[in-house]
Design an enzyme around this catalytic site. Sequence first.
Site, PDB file in Angstrom:
ATOM      1  N   ASN A 157       0.806  -1.230   0.000  1.00 28.93           N
ATOM      2  CA  ASN A 157       0.000   0.000   0.000  1.00 28.93           C
ATOM      3  C   ASN A 157       0.838   1.278   0.000  1.00 28.93           C
ATOM      4  O   ASN A 157       0.479   2.253  -0.656  1.00 28.93           O
ATOM      5  CB  ASN A 157      -1.011  -0.015   1.156  1.00 28.93           C
ATOM      6  CG  ASN A 157      -0.364  -0.131   2.505  1.00 28.93           C
ATOM      7  OD1 ASN A 157       0.655  -0.785   2.661  1.00 28.93           O
ATOM      8  ND2 ASN A 157      -0.943   0.509   3.491  1.00 28.93           N
ATOM      9  N   GLU A 469       7.995   0.559  16.721  1.00 32.67           N
ATOM     10  CA  GLU A 469       9.145   1.122  16.014  1.00 32.67           C
ATOM     11  C   GLU A 469       8.999   2.632  16.021  1.00 32.67           C
ATOM     12  O   GLU A 469       7.984   3.171  16.446  1.00 32.67           O
ATOM     13  CB  GLU A 469       9.245   0.522  14.610  1.00 32.67           C
ATOM     14  CG  GLU A 469       9.501  -0.992  14.660  1.00 32.67           C
ATOM     15  CD  GLU A 469      10.106  -1.573  13.408  1.00 32.67           C
ATOM     16  OE1 GLU A 469      10.906  -0.895  12.751  1.00 32.67           O
ATOM     17  OE2 GLU A 469       9.763  -2.734  13.080  1.00 32.67           O
TER      18      GLU A 469
HETATM   19  P1  NAD Z   1      -0.042  -9.459   3.191  1.00 32.62           P
HETATM   20  O1  NAD Z   1       0.033  -9.894   4.594  1.00 32.62           O
HETATM   21  O2  NAD Z   1      -0.912 -10.201   2.256  1.00 32.62           O
HETATM   22  O3  NAD Z   1       1.395  -9.457   2.511  1.00 32.62           O
HETATM   23  C1  NAD Z   1       2.479  -8.722   3.050  1.00 32.62           C
HETATM   24  C2  NAD Z   1       3.783  -9.385   2.648  1.00 32.62           C
HETATM   25  O4  NAD Z   1       3.871 -10.667   3.260  1.00 32.62           O
HETATM   26  C3  NAD Z   1       3.942  -9.603   1.155  1.00 32.62           C
HETATM   27  O5  NAD Z   1       5.259  -9.296   0.787  1.00 32.62           O
HETATM   28  C4  NAD Z   1       3.647 -11.099   1.017  1.00 32.62           C
HETATM   29  O6  NAD Z   1       4.272 -11.671  -0.118  1.00 32.62           O
HETATM   30  C5  NAD Z   1       4.252 -11.634   2.296  1.00 32.62           C
HETATM   31  N1  NAD Z   1       3.742 -12.923   2.741  1.00 32.62           N
HETATM   32  C6  NAD Z   1       2.493 -13.438   2.574  1.00 32.62           C
HETATM   33  N2  NAD Z   1       2.402 -14.651   3.171  1.00 32.62           N
HETATM   34  C7  NAD Z   1       3.604 -14.909   3.737  1.00 32.62           C
HETATM   35  C8  NAD Z   1       4.137 -15.989   4.505  1.00 32.62           C
HETATM   36  N3  NAD Z   1       3.398 -17.065   4.817  1.00 32.62           N
HETATM   37  N4  NAD Z   1       5.430 -15.918   4.926  1.00 32.62           N
HETATM   38  C9  NAD Z   1       6.180 -14.825   4.642  1.00 32.62           C
HETATM   39  N5  NAD Z   1       5.740 -13.778   3.909  1.00 32.62           N
HETATM   40  C10 NAD Z   1       4.464 -13.815   3.470  1.00 32.62           C
HETATM   41  O7  NAD Z   1      -0.459  -7.907   3.254  1.00 32.62           O
HETATM   42  P2  NAD Z   1      -0.790  -6.923   2.038  1.00 32.62           P
HETATM   43  O8  NAD Z   1      -2.072  -7.367   1.414  1.00 32.62           O
HETATM   44  O9  NAD Z   1       0.435  -6.796   1.193  1.00 32.62           O
HETATM   45  O10 NAD Z   1      -1.013  -5.538   2.799  1.00 32.62           O
HETATM   46  C11 NAD Z   1      -2.239  -5.134   3.325  1.00 32.62           C
HETATM   47  C12 NAD Z   1      -2.305  -5.455   4.807  1.00 32.62           C
HETATM   48  O11 NAD Z   1      -1.201  -4.849   5.465  1.00 32.62           O
HETATM   49  C13 NAD Z   1      -3.534  -4.912   5.510  1.00 32.62           C
HETATM   50  O12 NAD Z   1      -3.991  -5.847   6.430  1.00 32.62           O
HETATM   51  C14 NAD Z   1      -2.999  -3.685   6.258  1.00 32.62           C
HETATM   52  O13 NAD Z   1      -3.733  -3.311   7.382  1.00 32.62           O
HETATM   53  C15 NAD Z   1      -1.642  -4.155   6.631  1.00 32.62           C
HETATM   54  N6  NAD Z   1      -0.753  -3.014   6.890  1.00 32.62           N
HETATM   55  C16 NAD Z   1      -0.445  -2.723   8.196  1.00 32.62           C
HETATM   56  C17 NAD Z   1       0.370  -1.616   8.480  1.00 32.62           C
HETATM   57  C18 NAD Z   1       0.710  -1.217   9.894  1.00 32.62           C
HETATM   58  O14 NAD Z   1       1.536  -0.324  10.078  1.00 32.62           O
HETATM   59  N7  NAD Z   1       0.123  -1.828  10.901  1.00 32.62           N
HETATM   60  C19 NAD Z   1       0.868  -0.850   7.431  1.00 32.62           C
HETATM   61  C20 NAD Z   1       0.521  -1.179   6.125  1.00 32.62           C
HETATM   62  C21 NAD Z   1      -0.288  -2.281   5.866  1.00 32.62           C
HETATM   63  O1  6OD Z   2       4.057   6.376   9.030  1.00 33.80           O
HETATM   64  C1  6OD Z   2       4.557   5.283   9.307  1.00 33.80           C
HETATM   65  O2  6OD Z   2       5.700   5.174   9.797  1.00 33.80           O
HETATM   66  C2  6OD Z   2       3.787   4.053   9.076  1.00 33.80           C
HETATM   67  N1  6OD Z   2       4.377   2.905   9.478  1.00 33.80           N
HETATM   68  C3  6OD Z   2       2.592   4.110   8.468  1.00 33.80           C
HETATM   69  C4  6OD Z   2       1.776   3.003   8.187  1.00 33.80           C
HETATM   70  C5  6OD Z   2       0.758   3.129   7.328  1.00 33.80           C
HETATM   71  C6  6OD Z   2      -0.066   2.018   6.978  1.00 33.80           C
HETATM   72  O3  6OD Z   2      -0.611   1.880   5.907  1.00 33.80           O
END
Ligand code: NAD
Ligand code: 6OD
Length: 488
Positions: A157, A469
Site C-alpha cells: 500500500n 518502532e
Molecule cells: P499481506 O500480509 O498479504 O502481505 C504482506 C507481505 O507478506 C507480502 O510481501 C507477502 O508476499 C508476504 N507474505 C504473505 N504470506 C507470507 C508468509 N506465509 N510468509 C512470509 N511472507 C508472506 O499484506 P498486504 O495485502 O500486502 O497488505 C495489506 C495489509 O497490510 C492490511 O492488512 C494492512 O492493514 C496491513 N498493513 C499494516 C500496516 C501497519 O503499520 N500496521 C501498514 C501497512 C499495511
Molecule cells: O508512518 C509510518 O511510519 C507508518 N508505518 C505508516 C503506516 C501506514 C499504513 O498503511
Amino acid sequence: MTGATFQHFIDNRFVSSESDQQFEKRSPVDGSLVGMVAAGGQSEVDQAVSAAAAALRGPWGKLTLAQRCDMLHAVASEIERRFDDFLDAEVHDTGKPRSLASHLDIPRGAANFRVFADAVRNVPTEFFEMTTPDGRKAYNYSLRVPKGVIGVICPWNLPLLLMTWKVAPALACGNTVVVKPSEETPATATLLGEVMQTVGVPSGVYNVVHGFGAGAAGEHLARHPGVAAITFTGETATGGAIMKSAADGIRAVSFELGGKNPGIVFADCDFDAAVAGITRAAFLNAGQVCLGTERIYVERPLFDRFVAALKAAAEALKPGHPSDKSTGIGPLISLQHREKVLRYYRHAVAEGATVVCGGGIPQMPGSLAGGAWIQPTIWTGLEETSRVVREEIFGPCCHIAPFDTEEEALRLANDTAYGLAATVWTRDVSRSFRFGAGIQAGVVWINSWFLRDLRTAFGGAKQSGIGREGGVHSLEFYTELRNVCVAT
Ligand code: NAD
Ligand code: 6OD
C-alpha cells in the site's frame, strides 16, 4: 514503463532467478503490463542471506558509526536527486495519484534514512560504577550491537515508505537486510538497489528478493536460520504464519498488522476540520492505509449533517489517471483486491445497510475501464456485529453510526479485536486526554490523523501488532544491548 524487468538485487548485482521464473506485474490503472518480475525461491533467499551475513563481517561491519550515518544521509540525498524516478516507479506499481505519492511516499522514503541516521547517533547508553568484593572499582557500560541479518517483509500500500521505515533503522544500527517486497509492488525496492550502488554502500548490505509469500520467497526468508530477526508489515493472518516460521531458532519479530480503526466525532468539534480529517482517514490512497478509519461514530446531534458532508466529500473525489491533477482517488491495487472489497460492498447491502453513496464500480473512459477502480462508499444502519463493521476491508469505504454519550463512544471504539489507531474530533481538552488514555490502540490522533513524528513510538495493540518502532523504539528492536563489566 511496459517491458520493464524487476530483478533481484543480491550482493550488489541485479540478477534473475536461477530457474528464470518470472511473473507479470499489471497496472492497477488500466490492466496493462508494467513489467516482468523475477520470482525468487529458496536459492535466491540463500544467496541473499549469505551475502548479507558476509557484509556484516566485511567492510560494513568495519565502518564507524559516523561513516555509516553519513552514508545513509547520502542514500536520502540520492533518493531526493532521483525523486522523479521513484515517483514514476511508485505510481506505475500502485496507480496512486502522483500528487499523493509526491507529497507522502517519496519524501518519507528519504526522510526515513535521515531520521534514523541521526537517531542512532544521539541515543545514550548506560554507565554504572560498582565495587568488586575486594574493594576495587568496576564499571558497567552498555553497547548497542547489530542483531545481524534482518528479514524485511513488506506490503503493497505504501511500498517505499513502509520498506524504508524498516530498512533505514536496521542499517543505521549496523545490520544488513534482505527485503521481500510485495509481489504487487516490486519497483521502488529495486530502484533503491541502484541508489545503494551509486552511494557506494558495500556489497551485501541491502538485498532484495522478489516473489510471493506463502511457500515462496517470503516464507523462505522468514524460515531462514541465517536471519536474526524479522520485521513485517501486512495482514494479521500473515503475521501469524510468519510468527510460526520465526519460532524455529527463536527469532525476534516486529509486526505492524491490520486494523479496523475507529473515527469518533463529537458535536463540539470543529466541523469542517473533522469532515476534512475523516475524509482523508477513510479515502486517502483509496482507503488502503492501515491507519485509516472504516468505523465512524458521530454524536447524534451532528449525525445527519456529518453524513451529508462526508457524502459530498466522497462524491467530490474524482477517480482518474494518476497524472491528471484533478484526480482525487486512484484505483485499488489489483482486480483481485477489488473483488475482495466488492464482496464486502455486496455483504453490506445483503445485511440491510443504507448505501449513502457509492457501492460499485465507476464508469471509466477508454483504457481505464480495465483498471481496478471502485467507488468511495459510505453506509449507515448496520449492526455492530456485521462483518462489514468488524473486519478490515482495506478499501475506500466506511460505516457511520450515531452515539449518545462519551462512555458509549469509547465502548464502541474499543469493541474490536484490533488496536492500531484512532482519530477523535473534539474541542473538549479534558475529553481528549480521557480518550488518549481510554482507547485501546497504538496511536490515538486527536483533531488530526496520520500526523507523524518519526521519533515517536508506532505500532499496534491487540491483533494489530507486536512491538513498537520509531525513534529509539526502532533502535531497541534492531540492536542487542550488551553489558560490558570492567573490573579495574
Ligand atoms: P499481506 O500480509 O498479504 O502481505 C504482506 C507481505 O507478506 C507480502 O510481501 C507477502 O508476499 C508476504 N507474505 C504473505 N504470506 C507470507 C508468509 N506465509 N510468509 C512470509 N511472507 C508472506 O499484506 P498486504 O495485502 O500486502 O497488505 C495489506 C495489509 O497490510 C492490511 O492488512 C494492512 O492493514 C496491513 N498493513 C499494516 C500496516 C501497519 O503499520 N500496521 C501498514 C501497512 C499495511
Ligand atoms: O508512518 C509510518 O511510519 C507508518 N508505518 C505508516 C503506516 C501506514 C499504513 O498503511
